[in-house]
Write a protein that holds these residues in place. Structure first.
Motif, PDB file in Angstrom:
ATOM      1  N   LEU A 147       0.835  -1.205   0.000  1.00  0.00           N
ATOM      2  CA  LEU A 147       0.000   0.000   0.000  1.00  0.00           C
ATOM      3  C   LEU A 147       0.872   1.258   0.000  1.00  0.00           C
ATOM      4  CD1 LEU A 147      -2.763   1.394   0.184  1.00  0.00           C
ATOM      5  CD2 LEU A 147      -2.652   1.134   2.662  1.00  0.00           C
ATOM      6  N   GLN A 148       1.897   1.267   0.838  1.00  0.00           N
ATOM      7  CA  GLN A 148       2.795   2.437   0.902  1.00  0.00           C
ATOM      8  C   GLN A 148       3.460   2.681  -0.453  1.00  0.00           C
ATOM      9  OE1 GLN A 148       2.642   4.283   3.395  1.00  0.00           O
ATOM     10  NE2 GLN A 148       2.540   3.171   5.330  1.00  0.00           N
ATOM     11  N   GLU A 149       3.861   1.569  -1.118  1.00  0.00           N
ATOM     12  CA  GLU A 149       4.494   1.723  -2.431  1.00  0.00           C
ATOM     13  C   GLU A 149       3.526   2.338  -3.432  1.00  0.00           C
ATOM     14  OE1 GLU A 149       6.141  -2.022  -3.715  1.00  0.00           O
ATOM     15  OE2 GLU A 149       7.230  -2.247  -1.817  1.00  0.00           O
ATOM     16  N   ARG A 150       2.280   1.893  -3.373  1.00  0.00           N
ATOM     17  CA  ARG A 150       1.279   2.427  -4.306  1.00  0.00           C
ATOM     18  C   ARG A 150       1.009   3.898  -4.010  1.00  0.00           C
ATOM     19  NH1 ARG A 150      -1.054  -2.090  -6.990  1.00  0.00           N
ATOM     20  NH2 ARG A 150      -2.346  -0.676  -8.218  1.00  0.00           N
ATOM     21  N   LEU A 151       0.953   4.250  -2.725  1.00  0.00           N
ATOM     22  CA  LEU A 151       0.710   5.649  -2.355  1.00  0.00           C
ATOM     23  C   LEU A 151       1.863   6.519  -2.842  1.00  0.00           C
ATOM     24  CD1 LEU A 151      -0.607   5.153   1.295  1.00  0.00           C
ATOM     25  CD2 LEU A 151      -1.955   5.863  -0.683  1.00  0.00           C
ATOM     26  N   ALA A 152       3.074   5.969  -2.762  1.00  0.00           N
ATOM     27  CA  ALA A 152       4.252   6.732  -3.147  1.00  0.00           C
ATOM     28  C   ALA A 152       4.287   7.034  -4.643  1.00  0.00           C
ATOM     29  CB  ALA A 152       5.516   5.970  -2.734  1.00  0.00           C
ATOM     30  N   SER A 153       3.519   6.277  -5.427  1.00  0.00           N
ATOM     31  CA  SER A 153       3.511   6.524  -6.870  1.00  0.00           C
ATOM     32  C   SER A 153       2.889   7.893  -7.187  1.00  0.00           C
ATOM     33  CB  SER A 153       2.726   5.422  -7.591  1.00  0.00           C
ATOM     34  OG  SER A 153       1.332   5.629  -7.403  1.00  0.00           O
ATOM     35  N   GLY A 154       2.105   8.416  -6.260  1.00  0.00           N
ATOM     36  CA  GLY A 154       1.538   9.748  -6.439  1.00  0.00           C
ATOM     37  C   GLY A 154       0.385   9.817  -7.428  1.00  0.00           C
ATOM     38  N   GLN A 155      -0.047   8.676  -7.971  1.00  0.00           N
ATOM     39  CA  GLN A 155      -1.101   8.712  -8.988  1.00  0.00           C
ATOM     40  C   GLN A 155      -2.502   8.506  -8.414  1.00  0.00           C
ATOM     41  OE1 GLN A 155       1.041   5.670 -11.362  1.00  0.00           O
ATOM     42  NE2 GLN A 155       0.454   6.928 -13.116  1.00  0.00           N
ATOM     43  N   ILE A 156      -2.565   8.001  -7.194  1.00  0.00           N
ATOM     44  CA  ILE A 156      -3.874   7.624  -6.643  1.00  0.00           C
ATOM     45  C   ILE A 156      -4.631   8.838  -6.101  1.00  0.00           C
ATOM     46  CG2 ILE A 156      -5.011   6.238  -4.857  1.00  0.00           C
ATOM     47  CD1 ILE A 156      -2.502   4.388  -5.104  1.00  0.00           C
ATOM     48  N   ARG A 157      -5.904   8.939  -6.508  1.00  0.00           N
ATOM     49  CA  ARG A 157      -6.737  10.029  -6.005  1.00  0.00           C
ATOM     50  C   ARG A 157      -7.815   9.520  -5.055  1.00  0.00           C
ATOM     51  NH1 ARG A 157      -6.538  14.473 -10.283  1.00  0.00           N
ATOM     52  NH2 ARG A 157      -8.033  15.413  -8.869  1.00  0.00           N
ATOM     53  N   GLU A 158      -8.174   8.265  -5.209  1.00  0.00           N
ATOM     54  CA  GLU A 158      -9.205   7.702  -4.332  1.00  0.00           C
ATOM     55  C   GLU A 158      -8.882   6.273  -3.940  1.00  0.00           C
ATOM     56  OE1 GLU A 158     -13.123   7.457  -6.038  1.00  0.00           O
ATOM     57  OE2 GLU A 158     -13.975   6.581  -4.207  1.00  0.00           O
ATOM     58  N   ILE A 159      -9.060   5.983  -2.660  1.00  0.00           N
ATOM     59  CA  ILE A 159      -8.924   4.608  -2.171  1.00  0.00           C
ATOM     60  C   ILE A 159     -10.320   4.133  -1.780  1.00  0.00           C
ATOM     61  CG2 ILE A 159      -7.964   3.118  -0.381  1.00  0.00           C
ATOM     62  CD1 ILE A 159      -5.514   4.175  -1.378  1.00  0.00           C
ATOM     63  N   ILE A 160     -10.751   3.044  -2.381  1.00  0.00           N
ATOM     64  CA  ILE A 160     -12.064   2.490  -2.059  1.00  0.00           C
ATOM     65  C   ILE A 160     -11.861   1.279  -1.148  1.00  0.00           C
ATOM     66  CG2 ILE A 160     -14.169   1.466  -2.999  1.00  0.00           C
ATOM     67  CD1 ILE A 160     -13.352   2.867  -5.690  1.00  0.00           C
ATOM     68  N   LEU A 161     -12.394   1.345   0.058  1.00  0.00           N
ATOM     69  CA  LEU A 161     -12.260   0.229   0.983  1.00  0.00           C
ATOM     70  C   LEU A 161     -13.415  -0.735   0.760  1.00  0.00           C
ATOM     71  CD1 LEU A 161     -11.321   2.302   4.152  1.00  0.00           C
ATOM     72  CD2 LEU A 161      -9.773   1.085   2.626  1.00  0.00           C
ATOM     73  N   ALA A 162     -13.107  -1.901   0.263  1.00  0.00           N
ATOM     74  CA  ALA A 162     -14.140  -2.906  -0.009  1.00  0.00           C
ATOM     75  C   ALA A 162     -13.854  -4.115   0.868  1.00  0.00           C
ATOM     76  CB  ALA A 162     -14.130  -3.285  -1.486  1.00  0.00           C
ATOM     77  N   LEU A 163     -14.020  -3.915   2.166  1.00  0.00           N
ATOM     78  CA  LEU A 163     -13.561  -4.917   3.128  1.00  0.00           C
ATOM     79  C   LEU A 163     -14.695  -5.683   3.801  1.00  0.00           C
ATOM     80  CD1 LEU A 163     -10.737  -2.738   4.727  1.00  0.00           C
ATOM     81  CD2 LEU A 163     -10.514  -4.427   2.912  1.00  0.00           C
ATOM     82  N   GLY A 164     -15.951  -5.401   3.387  1.00  0.00           N
ATOM     83  CA  GLY A 164     -17.076  -6.089   4.024  1.00  0.00           C
ATOM     84  C   GLY A 164     -17.599  -5.312   5.220  1.00  0.00           C
ATOM     85  N   THR A 165     -18.515  -5.912   5.971  1.00  0.00           N
ATOM     86  CA  THR A 165     -19.130  -5.166   7.077  1.00  0.00           C
ATOM     87  C   THR A 165     -19.049  -5.912   8.403  1.00  0.00           C
ATOM     88  OG1 THR A 165     -21.238  -6.130   6.447  1.00  0.00           O
ATOM     89  CG2 THR A 165     -20.781  -3.933   5.622  1.00  0.00           C
TER      90      THR A 165
END
Ligand SMILES: [Zn+2]
Length: 201
Positions: free
Chosen positions: A128-146
């Motif tokens: 996750l940290q590596e993906r955040l560091a790419s600087g391209q992400i504008r939205e993170i969708i949490l699809a983890l259930g309830t």
């Protein structure tokens, strides 16, 4: 089980470690394998070996794949701006097979669960940290259930993201889903609605 021939006992012991199988059902499966034509049993054995040899984890999203990066991560038609976080690969498959999400994914590898001994260090936060560091992400969708575990994981992950990337929008699937449900068992329409009406955290 002490009287079992050595080779049979090894197979029974291994099978009995699988979820949902006790020693009795493991023995029943082992005997069934033994009674099948030799070639059938050999083919099964070989396919299990090949499973380990031909599949690996995608270094970008952590999903099971024949290529690294996986097909989804290397698809230029998919948006780099949306990243959907799922607990496990089954959930990724459920969402992707529904066919309405065109961003990328990240498999966390589980949910926080103090009772089951699942700690934050075991989640794929490094990916996750590596993906955040790419600087391209504008939205993170949490699809983890309830479930309770998914809520604990949601708040852990969103705090983590806010600390380093406060500009990223964090959303979760809408709560049309019955409480306690696991995402991988949701039908396509419910899933689509919960993505369309996702809530900002
Ligand atoms: Zn991937």
């Amino acid at each position: 089980m002490d009287k079992l021939p050595h080779a049979l006992r090894i197979v029974v012991d291994q099978l009995a470690r699988l979820p949902g199988l006790g020693p009795k059902s493991a023995l029943r499966i082992a005997l069934t394998l033994l009674n099948q034509p030799e070639e059938t049993t050999r083919t099964l054995g070989r396919s299990i070996l090949e499973l380990r040899d031909s599949l690996s984890l995608c270094r970008l999203c952590g999903s099971i794949s024949e290529t690294d990066p996986c097909q989804i991560c290397s698809d230029p038609g998919r948006s780099e701006e949306q990243l959907c976080l799922v607990a496990d690969w089954d959930a990724l498959l459920t969402i992707d097979e529904a066919g309405f999400y065109s961003g990328k994914y990240l498999v966390l590898g589980g949910l926080l669960s103090p009772l089951d001994g699942m700690q934050s260090e075991q989640l794929a936060t490094d990916l996750l940290q590596e993906r955040l560091a790419s600087g391209q992400i504008r939205e993170i969708i949490l699809a983890l259930g309830t479930t309770r575990d998914s809520e604990a994981t949601e708040s852990y992950i969103s705090n983590l993201i806010r600390r380093t990337n406060p500009e990223i929008r964090i959303t979760r699937l809408a709560q049309g889903i019955p409480v306690g449900s696991e995402l991988k068992y949701m039908d396509r329409e419910t899933l689509k609605q919960s993505l369309n009406f996702r809530q900002q955290l």
